[in-house]
Write a protein that holds these residues in place. Structure first.
Motif, short mmCIF file in Angstrom:
data_model
loop_
_atom_site.label_atom_id
_atom_site.label_comp_id
_atom_site.label_asym_id
_atom_site.label_seq_id
_atom_site.Cartn_x
_atom_site.Cartn_y
_atom_site.Cartn_z
N ALA A 135 0.83 -1.21 0.00
CA ALA A 135 0.00 0.00 0.00
C ALA A 135 0.86 1.26 0.00
O ALA A 135 0.55 2.23 -0.69
CB ALA A 135 -0.92 0.00 1.22
N MET A 136 1.95 1.23 0.76
CA MET A 136 2.86 2.39 0.79
C MET A 136 3.49 2.60 -0.59
O MET A 136 3.63 3.73 -1.06
CB MET A 136 3.94 2.17 1.84
N SER A 137 3.85 1.49 -1.23
CA SER A 137 4.45 1.58 -2.56
C SER A 137 3.44 2.11 -3.58
O SER A 137 3.77 2.96 -4.42
CB SER A 137 4.95 0.20 -3.00
N MET A 138 2.20 1.63 -3.49
CA MET A 138 1.13 2.10 -4.39
C MET A 138 0.87 3.58 -4.19
O MET A 138 0.67 4.34 -5.14
CB MET A 138 -0.15 1.29 -4.14
N THR A 139 0.87 4.02 -2.92
CA THR A 139 0.64 5.43 -2.61
C THR A 139 1.79 6.28 -3.12
O THR A 139 1.58 7.39 -3.64
CB THR A 139 0.46 5.62 -1.10
N LYS A 140 3.00 5.78 -2.97
CA LYS A 140 4.17 6.51 -3.46
C LYS A 140 4.05 6.79 -4.96
O LYS A 140 4.41 7.87 -5.44
CB LYS A 140 5.44 5.71 -3.17
N GLU A 141 3.53 5.80 -5.70
CA GLU A 141 3.35 5.97 -7.14
C GLU A 141 2.31 7.03 -7.45
O GLU A 141 2.36 7.67 -8.51
CB GLU A 141 2.94 4.64 -7.78
N LYS A 142 1.38 7.24 -6.53
CA LYS A 142 0.29 8.20 -6.75
C LYS A 142 0.65 9.61 -6.27
O LYS A 142 -0.08 10.56 -6.56
CB LYS A 142 -0.97 7.73 -6.01
N ILE A 143 1.73 9.72 -5.50
CA ILE A 143 2.07 11.02 -4.92
C ILE A 143 2.39 12.03 -6.02
O ILE A 143 3.22 11.78 -6.90
CB ILE A 143 3.25 10.90 -3.95
N ASN A 144 1.73 13.17 -5.92
CA ASN A 144 2.03 14.30 -6.79
C ASN A 144 2.89 15.26 -5.97
O ASN A 144 2.39 15.94 -5.07
CB ASN A 144 0.73 14.97 -7.24
N VAL A 145 4.17 15.29 -6.26
CA VAL A 145 5.11 16.08 -5.45
C VAL A 145 4.71 17.54 -5.41
O VAL A 145 4.80 18.21 -4.37
CB VAL A 145 6.55 15.90 -5.98
N GLN A 146 4.27 18.05 -6.54
CA GLN A 146 3.88 19.46 -6.61
C GLN A 146 2.72 19.74 -5.65
O GLN A 146 2.72 20.74 -4.94
CB GLN A 146 3.49 19.83 -8.04
#
Length: 309
Positions: A135-146
């Motif tokens: 789940a953490m990995s999936m969320t990391k992929e979804k993170i919009n840094v901006q």
């Protein structure tokens, strides 16, 4: 014949007619199969209800009032839909949806992370740890840094910071407020929808609201977000799907992802990911806050230490 009896007789003949028209085989059809068989006869309003039911992760938890509000149709439209699909009541429709969701999950091929009834505590813990890592990995992929950095900047400049959540999301809101209040500013966690409405109507452009909702469709939260934005507050939404109502309303949207297994409710993994996301925001706000913020956090830490033996 009294008006009541006329309505009763009319209702009786309607049910009989419905059963004759539908036939016994129709009663065995799934919700999706019933929709497909009646699609050509559905009105625009009824199609809106169907769309909302399909979009919602747990449609069987919605009251008729919530469903009608989300679909932007009247409650009679919901009634006409479930009757047209062959359900005797709205409750019967909800039960059918719940049963089908469970059955669909059981038909999926179990993966190694599914928790089984005979798994001992250490195995359960390992599987939950694996699921959390996923789940953490999936969320990391979804993170919009901006978007994340925008949220950090907005929070750091807020006059007041509010955390809104209901149910289990309310507990996440309290945890988030507990972290940010260490910086010394005004930070408030609000779980009660009435209190949320009161605070929302006294907000200004200098206030920031962080809203936590895994489903993104909690009706009361949607309403208080509207109130907050109407009064100028900046709203950061933490949810799981960019297509939900709350996600579309967000000034800044932060997404979390969690794939639950059969033996766990949505809250078990998703709440941990939400906590991690809030911790990330807190860490970044402290990092850009300079010596003043770090000093405030140390004072808070010392204050708590004095309470211990």
């Amino acid at each position: 014949m009294s008006c009541f009896l006329k309505k009763l007789v009319s209702c009786f003949f309607y049910v009989v007619k419905l059963q004759i028209n539908l036939g016994g085989d129709f009663q065995l059809l799934s919700f999706e199969e019933r929709i497909n068989s009646k699609m050509n006869s559905l009105t625009i309003s009824e199609r809106k209800v169907v769309e909302q039911l399909k979009m919602h992760e747990q449609p069987f938890l919605l009251s008729m009032n919530e469903l009608s509000l989300l679909s932007k149709v009247s409650e009679p439209s919901v009634v006409r839909l479930y009757r047209k699909l062959g359900y005797a009541s709205y409750q019967e429709l909800k039960v059918a949806l719940a049963q089908e969701q469970v059955n669909n999950r059981f038909t999926l091929i179990a993966n190694d992370n599914d928790i089984k009834d005979d798994d001992l505590a250490d195995i359960v813990f390992d599987k939950m740890a694996d699921q959390l890592a996923t789940a953490m990995s999936m969320t990391k992929e979804k993170i919009n840094v901006q978007q994340m950095e925008e949220a950090v900047q907005i929070i750091s400049k807020a006059d007041r910071l509010f955390f809104f959540g209901q149910g289990l999301s309310g507990n996440i809101a309290e945890d988030g407020a507990h972290k940010f209040m260490r910086m010394g500013g005004t930070t408030i966690a609000v779980k009660d929808p009435h209190y949320q409405a009161i605070y929302a109507n006294h907000m200004s452009k200098d206030d920031v609201v962080i809203v936590i909702s895994h489903s993104g469709e909690t009706v009361n939260i949607i309403e208080v977000v509207k109130m907050s934005q109407k009064n100028g507050a900046f709203v950061i939404v933490i949810t799981s799907n960019s297509n939900t109502t709350l996600a579309q309303m967000a000034d800044t949207l932060l997404l979390t992802q969690a794939q639950e297994t059969e033996k766990r409710s949505d809250a078990m993994v998703s709440r941990l990911v939400q906590l991690a996301l809030i911790d990330t925001l807190f860490t970044r706000v402290v990092a850009i806050g300079g010596s003043y913020v770090k000093e405030a956090i140390n004072r808070s830490r010392l204050a708590v230490t004095r309470m211990k033996k």
